[in-house]
Write an enzyme that holds these catalytic residues in place. Structure first.
Site, PDB file in Angstrom:
ATOM      1  N   ASP A 250       0.847  -1.195   0.000  1.00 51.11           N
ATOM      2  CA  ASP A 250       0.000   0.000   0.000  1.00 51.11           C
ATOM      3  C   ASP A 250       0.884   1.247   0.000  1.00 51.11           C
ATOM      4  O   ASP A 250       0.712   2.159  -0.817  1.00 51.11           O
ATOM      5  CB  ASP A 250      -0.909  -0.017   1.238  1.00 51.11           C
ATOM      6  CG  ASP A 250      -1.770   1.231   1.321  1.00 51.11           C
ATOM      7  OD1 ASP A 250      -2.313   1.637   0.275  1.00 51.11           O
ATOM      8  OD2 ASP A 250      -1.880   1.802   2.423  1.00 51.11           O
TER       9      ASP A 250
ATOM     10  N   ASP B 143       2.047   4.003  -3.487  1.00 53.81           N
ATOM     11  CA  ASP B 143       1.826   5.461  -3.576  1.00 53.81           C
ATOM     12  C   ASP B 143       3.145   6.170  -3.884  1.00 53.81           C
ATOM     13  O   ASP B 143       3.191   7.117  -4.676  1.00 53.81           O
ATOM     14  CB  ASP B 143       1.262   6.025  -2.256  1.00 53.81           C
ATOM     15  CG  ASP B 143      -0.264   5.935  -2.189  1.00 53.81           C
ATOM     16  OD1 ASP B 143      -0.832   5.029  -2.830  1.00 53.81           O
ATOM     17  OD2 ASP B 143      -0.877   6.768  -1.490  1.00 53.81           O
TER      18      ASP B 143
HETATM   19  C1  IPM Z   1      -5.277   1.199  -1.825  1.00 57.73           C
HETATM   20  C2  IPM Z   1      -6.021   2.115  -0.907  1.00 57.73           C
HETATM   21  C3  IPM Z   1      -6.828   1.258   0.065  1.00 57.73           C
HETATM   22  C4  IPM Z   1      -5.853   0.380   0.841  1.00 57.73           C
HETATM   23  C5  IPM Z   1      -7.718   2.091   1.007  1.00 57.73           C
HETATM   24  C6  IPM Z   1      -8.666   2.982   0.247  1.00 57.73           C
HETATM   25  C7  IPM Z   1      -8.462   1.209   1.973  1.00 57.73           C
HETATM   26  O1  IPM Z   1      -5.152   2.965  -0.256  1.00 57.73           O
HETATM   27  O2  IPM Z   1      -5.915   0.376  -2.513  1.00 57.73           O
HETATM   28  O3  IPM Z   1      -4.044   1.311  -1.890  1.00 57.73           O
HETATM   29  O4  IPM Z   1      -5.281   0.813   1.846  1.00 57.73           O
HETATM   30  O5  IPM Z   1      -5.657  -0.768   0.442  1.00 57.73           O
HETATM   31 MG    MG Z   2      -3.187   2.882  -0.934  1.00 58.77          MG
END
Ligand code: IPM
Ligand code: MG
Length: 342
Positions: free
Chosen positions: A228, A232
């Site tokens: 996660d 990003d």
């Molecule tokens: C992702 C998003 C989700 C996660 C959230 C919206 C719950 O950040 O798909 O990366 O943490 O998995």
């Molecule tokens: Mg995420």
């Protein structure tokens, strides 16, 4: 942004039936649960789910089961969508929008393979409570069983064998027991793929290497929460988090016709919601992944990806990607540009 993706999907595959259901914040605001029964029933009889985004600040104080994110949590869990693929690709022309210098981005082409149904997101106990001394406390549990690691490792090795043949497995084995198991299991699977090299990185180091030498990564394999966070970070290499699509696949279906959930890697952007300016690229590219993995339509997928490439090459930019002096396109205008090439 799902509307943009549907427009593109229907142009490329006019026969595909797209039916819409409210989940997350839209459902909660209507007084329904985050994943209403009718939405689940619709997913049950579909070949794939094209998912919008979830997250609304007004639900921040609520427990998980009353938050928009719960819809995603349930879909991932109940369809056992354990394999989350997040391709990180820099479109030509976007180099100057990236957070990194262009020379570091030459040949950038990596894919994050994130385990999606285990780890700290799902482990029990998971609760807020009051300790026996009356003090507030909370616990999340990072838990993995070897078969969960084996199956996601195989996904990563399979992918790598068709790419540049390098799996970088990311863990925190100097501290976490789950990571020690993770590393051991990955090493156990590796000999099944003799043509693929495996490297291990600690997650803090991986975060650094992603901004230091991103082009050297091929397949980045990691557990749920690390994936996660790192995805990003990786998104910003491409100029915007609004560029990155994802596919979440499980056991349902057959290769090429797997049931899957397709969504931008980001949550919502409540600050710009409703203004028609968000970048639809991630949603559009998610539709391409849907064609590739769930509808066995590689040609359709490639057509969409090529159209996005052409739109960027022609200078199309939404507000998140413009440089000073450039005029941003609205979401709909950007989508029109993509449609021109489909
Ligand atoms: C992702 C998003 C989700 C996660 C959230 C919206 C719950 O950040 O798909 O990366 O943490 O998995
Ligand atoms: Mg995420």
């Amino acid at each position: 942004m799902t509307g943009a993706a549907v427009r593109v999907l229907q142009k490329v595959r006019p026969g595909v039936e797209c039916v819409q259901a409210d989940v997350g914040g839209a459902a909660l605001r209507a007084g329904k649960p985050a994943l209403p029964e009718e939405a689940r029933a619709l997913c049950d009889r579909s070949d794939a789910i094209l998912f919008g985004s979830v997250g609304l600040p007004e639900y921040d104080g609520k427990p998980l089961s009353e938050r928009p994110e719960y819809a995603l949590f349930l879909l991932r869990r109940d369809y056992e969508l354990f394999a989350n693929l997040r391709p990180v690709r820099l479109f030509s022309g976007l180099e100057s929008s990236s957070s990194l210098r262009p020379e570091l981005l030459k040949d950038l082409d990596l894919i994050v393979v994130r385990e999606l149904t285990g780890g700290i997101y799902f482990g029990k106990p998971k609760e807020q409570r009051t300790g026996s001394d009356g003090v507030e406390e909370a616990v999340d549990t990072m838990f993995y069983r070897a078969p969960e690691i084996e199956r996601i490792a195989r996904v990563a090795f399979e992918l790598a064998s068709k790419r540049r043949k390098l799996v970088t497995s990311v863990d925190k084995q100097n501290i976490l027991e789950t990571s020690r198991l993770w590393r051991r299991v990955v090493d156990r699977i590796a000999p099944e793929y003799p043509g693929v090299r495996v490297a291990h990185l600690l997650v803090d180091n991986a975060a650094m290497q992603l901004v230091r030498r991103p082009a050297e990564f091929d397949v980045l394999l990691t557990e749920n929460m690390f994936g996660d966070i790192l995805s990003d970070e990786a998104a910003m290499l491409t100029g915007s988090i609004g560029n990155l699509p994802s596919a979440s696949l499980g056991r349902k279906g057959t290769p090429g016709r797997q049931f899957g959930l397709y969504e931008p890697i980001s949550g919502t952007a409540p600050d710009i919601a409703g203004r028609g300016i968000a970048n639809p690229t991630a949603a559009i590219l998610s539709a391409a992944m849907l064609l590739r993995h769930s509808l066995a339509d590689e040609a359709g997928a490639a057509k969409i990806e090529h159209a996005v490439e052409q739109a960027f090459a022609g200078g199309a930019r939404t507000a998140d990607l413009v440089q000073s002096g450039e005029t941003p396109l609205s979401s709909a205008e950007f989508t029109d540009r993509v449609l021109n090439f489909c």
